[in-house]
Structures are given as structure tokens and as C-alpha cells.
Design an enzyme around this catalytic site. Structure first.
Site, PDB file in Angstrom:
ATOM      1  N   GLY A   1       2.140  -9.092  10.879  1.00 33.37           N
ATOM      2  CA  GLY A   1       2.984  -7.904   9.913  1.00 33.37           C
ATOM      3  C   GLY A   1       1.551  -7.972   8.869  1.00 33.37           C
TER       4      GLY A   1
ATOM      5  N   ARG B   1      -1.935 -10.657  10.268  1.00 36.16           N
ATOM      6  CA  ARG B   1      -2.015  -9.672   9.995  1.00 36.16           C
ATOM      7  C   ARG B   1      -2.568  -8.531  10.741  1.00 36.16           C
ATOM      8  NH1 ARG B   1      -6.793  -6.614   6.422  1.00 36.16           N
ATOM      9  NH2 ARG B   1      -5.119  -4.505   6.319  1.00 36.16           N
ATOM     10  N   HIS B   2      -2.396  -7.399  11.317  1.00 35.40           N
ATOM     11  CA  HIS B   2      -2.749  -6.623  12.108  1.00 35.40           C
ATOM     12  C   HIS B   2      -4.289  -6.418  11.984  1.00 35.40           C
ATOM     13  CE1 HIS B   2      -3.647  -4.107   9.296  1.00 35.40           C
ATOM     14  NE2 HIS B   2      -2.807  -4.037   8.900  1.00 35.40           N
ATOM     15  N   GLY B   3      -4.248  -5.883  13.121  1.00 41.09           N
ATOM     16  CA  GLY B   3      -5.883  -5.684  13.713  1.00 41.09           C
ATOM     17  C   GLY B   3      -6.438  -4.415  12.948  1.00 41.09           C
TER      18      GLY B   3
END
Ligand SMILES: *[C@@H]1O[C@H](CO)[C@@H](O)[C@H](O)[C@H]1NC(C)=O
Ligand SMILES: *[C@@H]1O[C@H](CO)[C@@H](O)[C@H](O)[C@H]1NC(C)=O
Ligand SMILES: *[C@@H]1O[C@H](CO)[C@@H](O)[C@H](O)[C@H]1NC(C)=O
Ligand SMILES: *[C@@H]1O[C@H](CO)[C@@H](O)[C@H](O)[C@H]1NC(C)=O
Length: 459
Positions: free
Chosen positions: A355, A88-90
Site C-alpha cells: 500500500g 509501502r510501494h518502492g
């Protein structure tokens, strides 16, 4: 696949220019190191807005630490042949919708709140600095999240995430088109380059929304869950139920504003304001004091219910919508296994896919992970205290699924880790089952789970 041409130097210069000119000027007014004292008492309940560090507290001591007892290969004689990391994005800014809710709430506090709360002057003096145009963009902390994850993975999988594999382009990057994901991907790559001391400017990655944002194009998911209020009626019921009513009343009492002025939106705004100030700036802001841990558990449950019914076990289509990503993963594993078996070099040693929570949660659900024996509903909050489906633990910023394939004397073995911690797949009893047994376990999905079919609207 939508292959994006490798960006040239001028593209990088343009990105840099935009960053310098459009980035809000030093948004965090206080630069605080995240020491223990700065951690809000409710930080363990922020759901998908949790820091990765709360899910892995040992990182607070050393952000590049590995838990060596957790990251061992299956046996000393095994060699790692492939790693797929789905991430997952930060940490990111609030979305435009959340910025509006925060603005409304802080205005309410400024104009209406009274009483003798010791921190009320601090609340009233607080300067609203979130802007709608920040709209979910990756923040500095989010870039650091990915840089550090990259460096820990390079330490955990030294033969796969190696300098040579990076330079030989056997590390592939695939991302969702959203800017927070693209920038996370670039930060991950930057982390590797720093780790290996590679100077070369290369920002190659492929944008693939069909794979990383499958939820947008799955018609059955959109029609029956996304656009259907009834699909989340358990969430609505819980938010109107006795536990949440108590949270609303306590918030109104603390601020001494009429009950009529405090809504579910106010609760969310205040709670997530605390989470943003903490995750983005490392601040334990006065907003955090508007809730105690009893409130936080209720708000957390409301968030988990929403994830459960929109992305998790609540509806079958939620997980099925990730069939395309499930097959993609197994094709990568199978390709690597085949190449390794025939003594060929594995063409794709590492695949990094970036994602969203909406990407990862359906896939974890399809794999049968974090499944409780009873559903999460509006009436079983107390019963679900010890639930496995807890996004504060499983789906913080930079949450990840790691699938590592090893060639061992007795055959291929697969290790699956979530947020760098080994998990056992349902029906299998070891952290490193034989790959053959994994395939047997998921036989039905491997033979079916056709994206077009599951996403079709039934007639
Ligand atoms: C390290 O991993 C082991 C095995 O998974 C676990 O029991 C232990 O609690 C972990 N240590 C830390 C500090 O998280
Ligand atoms: C993130 O990426 C977008 C384009 O994808 C760019 O416009 C933006 O400036 C980047 N932000 C940062 C801070 O790198
Ligand atoms: C608070 O509620 C009252 C009564 O519903 C309403 O008239 C007033 O506009 C509200 N104030 C704010 C700041 O929302
Ligand atoms: C892997 O090898 C098996 C057996 O030779 C073959 O049936 C399969 O199609 C191959 N799969 C991939 C993805 O290369």
C-alpha cells in the site's frame, strides 16, 4: 474482497509491451553507483521521499544484508508460523502536481537567478526531464527496493518465505490498485522467484482497495481532515513562521532573486528535486546545494507536521481509519495460531500487503508506535529535535511493518518489526511478547474499532 483473476501470459506480454513503449527513455542521464560521495548532505531529511537505505545504512554496504542480532526468533525452540508484511510501494516518480512545481521553480532559476554561486551554471544547464504523465509511477529503483526486501525477508524467515510455500500458494499477495503498488507487488514476487530459482510465470495477486486504501472510503477522515484546511493549521502556521521564513530568505539570497519570487512551493520543489534525483538516479545533484542541514531540518519538520496532522496522532480519526486493516491483521494471526494449535498446516504462511504511506502510518499510529510525549506543533520545532515521529526514519520508500507469529514452548509469541528493526509495542516490555499479552494490550481495539462506526459522520 475484490479478487483479480490471475493474469494470463498475454497480460504479462501486454505489461511488457507498455513498459518498453511508454517508459521514458533512460531518464537518468548519469548512471552513478550510490557511493558515499554521491550522498547529499541533506539526504537524511527527505521525509517520505527518503531512500530505505538512509533508514537502514548497513544496506549501503550489502543490500541483501541482515542484521542478525535483530532478526533472531524469540527463543531457539520457537517455530515461525505466520508472517504478515505490510509494505509501502518502492521509489517512485514525482506526482503530476510536484512535476508542475519543479517545472515552475527550475524556470525561475533559469530566468532570474544570478550572482556568483559556483554551481549556478550547473543549475541553469540542468535539463528538465520529469513529465506530468510520470505521475507517481514506480521507477527501476522502486522495483529493486521490493525485489531486495523480498530476498532479505526470505533469508530472515526461511521456513515461511520458502520455495515450497511459494509454489504451494501459501504466500498471499494483496495490493492497492495503484500502478506503483501493483508493480511493487510484482517486483516483490520477482525477487522471491529469483531467490528460489523459480521460472514459472505466475503473477497472482488480489487487488483490495477497501483494505489497502481505506482512507479513500472513510467519510469522516475525508470530510474532517482531508478536505478541511483547519485540520492542518499547525502546518500552515509553521510554514509562515520564523524558521521557514529564514529558509525562504536564504534560498532567495543564494539565487539572488527577489524574496517575492520564492514561496513555500519553491522550497518544496527544490528540496524534493534533490530527493528525486538522488532516490531515482543515485545523483547528488546541484539542487542539493541550495540547502544546508539547518534548512533541511526545518523542511523535514514541516513535512512531519503534515504527516502528523493528516495521518498520525494529530487527529483521532487518522489512526482509526485503519481499523479495517488492524482487524485484518489480527484475524490472520488468530487463524494461523488456531491452525497451528490444532496441528494443521497453516494455510497462509505469509501475507504480503502492498500500500501507501497513507496505509501504513495510520496503522503504526493505531498500534501506538513512534508516539512522542508532546504533540508536534508549529511552535515546538526545537523541542521536537529528538522526536520519535520522524518519517525520514519510519516512512521511507518501501517502509514496512512485519508481524511474525512464533509457536514457542510457553505459548505463541509475536515479534513486530518496522523497517526490519524490532520494536516494542506500548505497554509491553520485550521484543517478543506473548501473543496473549499483545491481545490483552489491544483488547479495546480488538473488541471495538469498527470501521463503519468510526468512519461515520456524527450527526
Ligand atoms: C543490529 O541490531 C541491533 C539490535 O537491534 C542494533 O543494536 C544494532 O545497532 C544493529 N546494527 C546495525 C549495523 O544496524
Ligand atoms: C506498472 O503497472 C501498470 C499496470 O498496473 C503498467 O501499465 C505499467 O506498464 C507497469 N510499469 C512497469 C514499468 O512495469
Ligand atoms: C517575480 O516577482 C515579481 C514581483 O512579484 C513578478 O512580477 C515576476 O513575474 C516574478 N517572476 C517570476 C519569474 O515568477
Ligand atoms: C480461534 O479459536 C478460538 C478458540 O477456539 C475461536 O474462538 C476463534 O473464533 C478462532 N478464530 C479464528 C479467526 O479462527
Amino acid at each position: 474482497m475484490l479478487e483479480k483473476p490471475p493474469p494470463t501470459v498475454s497480460f504479462i506480454a501486454a505489461v511488457h509491451f507498455l513498459t518498453v513503449c511508454l517508459a521514458p527513455v533512460s531518464p537518468c542521464h548519469v548512471s552513478a553507483a550510490a557511493t558515499d560521495q554521491n550522498i547529499p548532505a541533506i539526504a537524511n531529511y527527505f521525509n517520505t521521499k527518503s531512500r530505505y537505505e538512509e533508514a537502514n545504512p548497513y544496506l549501503l554496504v550489502d543490500i541483501l544484508a541482515l542484521n542478525h542480532s535483530a532478526v533472531k526468533p524469540p527463543a531457539p525452540k520457537c517455530t515461525a508460523v505466520h508472517l504478515t508484511a505490510i509494505i509501502r510501494h518502492g521509489t517512485r516518480f514525482p506526482t503530476a502536481g510536484n512535476v508542475r512545481k519543479i517545472d515552475t521553480f527550475q524556470n525561475l532559476v533559469k530566468s532570474e537567478a544570478k550572482g556568483d554561486l559556483s554551481f549556478l551554471p550547473e543549475l541553469k544547464a540542468w535539463k528538465m526531464w520529469y513529465k506530468e504523465e510520470m505521475d507517481g509511477r514506480l521507477v527501476d529503483k522502486g522495483r529493486a527496493d521490493h525485489r531486495h526486501l523480498a530476498q532479505r525477508l526470505a533469508k530472515a524467515f526461511p521456513t515461511l518465505l520458502s520455495k515450497k510455500n511459494l509454489l504451494d500458494k501459501r504466500v498471499k499477495f494483496i495490493t492497492s490498485s495503484k500502478h506503483r503498488c501493483v508493480n511493487s507487488t510484482l517486483a516483490f514476487k520477482q525477487g522471491l522467484k529469483e531467490f528460489f530459482g523459480v521460472e514459472e510465470e505466475d503473477s497472482e495477486y488480489a487487488v483490495n482497495d477497501e483494505l489497502m486504501r481505506f482512507f479513500d472510503s472513510c467519510r469522516r477522515l475525508v470530510e474532517t481532515v482531508e478536505k478541511n484546511k483547519k485540520a492542518v493549521e499547525e502546518v500552515t502556521r509553521f510554514n509562515e513562521g520564523p524558521e521557514m521564513k529564514r529558509v525562504l530568505e536564504k534560498l532567495a539570497d543564494r539565487l539572488q532573486v527577489p524574496y517575492a519570487n520564492i514561496t513555500m512551493d519553491s522550497v518544496e520543489a527544490a528540496f524534493y528535486l534533490c530527493s528525486y534525483e538522488f532516490a531515482i538516479c543515485g545523483l547528488n545533484s546541484p539542487w542539493c546545494q541550495l540547502f544546508d542541514e539547518v534548512d533541511a531540518e526545518v523542511i523535514e519538520y514541516s513535512g512531519d507536521l503534515k504527516q502528523y496532522w493528516k495521518k498520525g496522532y494529530g487527529h483521532d480519526i487518522n489512526s482509526k481509519s485503519s481499523c479495517i486493516l488492524f482487524h485484518d491483521l489480527f484475524i490472520r494471526l488468530e487463524t494461523a495460531a488456531n491452525q497451528s494449535k490444532s496441528g494443521l498446516p497453516v494455510s497462509e504462511a505469509v501475507t504480503v500487503q502492498v500500500g501507501h504511506a497513507e496505509t501504513l502510518l495510520p496503522l503504526l499510529t493505531l498500534l501506538g508506535l513512534f508516539k512522542d510525549s508532546t504533540s508536534l506543533t508549529s511552535t515546538n520545532f526545537a523541542l521536537q529535535r529528538g522526536r520519535a515521529f520522524r518519517c525520514s526514519r519510519n516512512m521511507p520508500y518501501t517502509a514496512n511493518l512485519l508481524a511474525a507469529l512464533y509457536d514457542c514452548p510457553d505459548g505463541f509469541r509475536l515479534q513486530v518489526r518496522v523497517n526490519e528493526k524490532p520494536v516494542t509495542l506500548p505497554g509491553l516490555d520485550s521484543f517478543s511478547p506473548l501473543y496473549q499479552d499483545v491481545k490483552e494490550q489491544y483488547k479495546q481495539l480488538l473488541q471495538g474499532c469498527n470501521q463503519d462506526t468510526v468512519c461515520q459522520m456524527s450527526t
